[in-house]
Design an enzyme around this catalytic site. Structure first.
Site, PDB file in Angstrom:
ATOM      1  N   LYS A  13      52.586  -6.588  36.042  1.00  0.00           N
ATOM      2  CA  LYS A  13      52.620  -5.276  36.710  1.00  0.00           C
ATOM      3  C   LYS A  13      51.590  -5.177  37.834  1.00  0.00           C
ATOM      4  O   LYS A  13      51.889  -4.671  38.913  1.00  0.00           O
ATOM      5  CB  LYS A  13      52.367  -4.184  35.665  1.00  0.00           C
ATOM      6  N   ARG A  87      50.972   8.563  31.274  1.00  0.00           N
ATOM      7  CA  ARG A  87      50.951   7.801  30.035  1.00  0.00           C
ATOM      8  C   ARG A  87      51.457   8.640  28.865  1.00  0.00           C
ATOM      9  O   ARG A  87      51.730   8.127  27.799  1.00  0.00           O
ATOM     10  CB  ARG A  87      49.522   7.346  29.781  1.00  0.00           C
ATOM     11  N   ARG A 125      47.394 -19.013  27.508  1.00  0.00           N
ATOM     12  CA  ARG A 125      46.222 -18.749  28.333  1.00  0.00           C
ATOM     13  C   ARG A 125      44.963 -19.334  27.721  1.00  0.00           C
ATOM     14  O   ARG A 125      44.734 -19.231  26.518  1.00  0.00           O
ATOM     15  CB  ARG A 125      46.018 -17.238  28.468  1.00  0.00           C
ATOM     16  N   ARG A 158      40.792 -16.396  24.684  1.00  0.00           N
ATOM     17  CA  ARG A 158      40.077 -15.122  24.602  1.00  0.00           C
ATOM     18  C   ARG A 158      40.683 -14.268  23.496  1.00  0.00           C
ATOM     19  O   ARG A 158      41.867 -14.375  23.190  1.00  0.00           O
ATOM     20  CB  ARG A 158      40.172 -14.367  25.928  1.00  0.00           C
ATOM     21  N   ARG A 169      49.347  -5.127  20.972  1.00  0.00           N
ATOM     22  CA  ARG A 169      49.360  -4.473  22.282  1.00  0.00           C
ATOM     23  C   ARG A 169      50.782  -4.145  22.714  1.00  0.00           C
ATOM     24  O   ARG A 169      51.042  -3.095  23.287  1.00  0.00           O
ATOM     25  CB  ARG A 169      48.695  -5.380  23.330  1.00  0.00           C
TER      26      ARG A 169
END
Ligand SMILES: [Zn+2]
Length: 222
Positions: A13, A87, A125, A158, A169
């Protein structure tokens, strides 16, 4: 043109917002960035700051006020890209009133992703704990397996990128966003859904441009 951008974690995004901003010459208004800036600048946001750190929603009135201030700046006169706002349905209603009062038409762009491919991408990642360089095992691997190209430090995953965290999430995003998207559907707002799962950013960007092109209803309104 007012563009309201929605996208799940991992949908790219932020990248799309930048591309749109450059292409259309209108500012990218990210409420997350705005709030972080304020906090860095030492503004006393009170409990809002604490809530932001714990990932909870920042109070509607505070965010509404910040966004109104930002959208009233001269550089946003011919349009803007909203990222991270609205939101909640209450924020969406507030924004619609604000836009209606100014005769600005909006288009909602939803970057949809396939969750399994996002999890695969994000869990690839790696980060260097020393210099912070980011790698991706599938798209940007280090030259030597699991070691930083710059300083040879062993790469880490991470905490944010661990699968369980990502699933949470994504679920949180779903729960939070679905009512707002439903609100826009019910309100008859132009809503375009763009598949952002696997293609390179430029390809997704072309898709967005195609989807929103020719729908600047603000022109009819003047
Ligand atoms: Zn490094």
């Amino acid at each position: 043109m007012a563009i309201v951008l929605f996208g799940s974690p991992g949908s790219g995004k932020g990248t799309q917002a930048k591309l749109l901003s450059q292409c259309l010459g209108i500012p990218h208004v990210s409420t997350g960035d705005m709030l972080r800036e304020r906090i860095r600048a030492g503004a006393d946001l009170g409990p809002a700051a604490a809530r932001m750190h714990s990932g909870e929603l920042v109070r509607d009135e505070l965010v509404n006020r910040l966004v109104e201030e930002r959208l009233s700046q001269p550089d946003a006169a011919s349009g803007f890209i909203l990222d991270g706002y609205p939101r909640t349905v209450a924020q969406g209603e507030h924004l619609n009133e604000w836009l209606d009062a100014r005769c600005v038409a909006e288009v909602v762009v939803h970057l949809k992703v396939d969750y399994n491919s996002i999890i695969a991408r994000l869990t690839g990642r790696r980060a260097c704990p020393r210099c912070g360089t980011l790698y991706n095992l599938s798209t940007k691997p280090p030259k030597v397996d699991e070691l930083c190209d710059l300083d040879g430090e062993k790469l880490i995953i991470r905490e944010d990128d661990q699968e369980e965290v990502i699933r949470r999430r994504l679920e949180a995003y779903e729960q939070q966003t679905r009512p707002v998207l439903d609100f826009y559907r019910d309100a008859g707002t132009r809503l375009v859904e763009v598949d952002a799962s696997s293609d390179p950013p430029q390809k997704v960007f072309e898709r967005i441009c195609l989807a929103i092109n020719g729908h600047d209803r603000a022109q009819d309104c003047r």
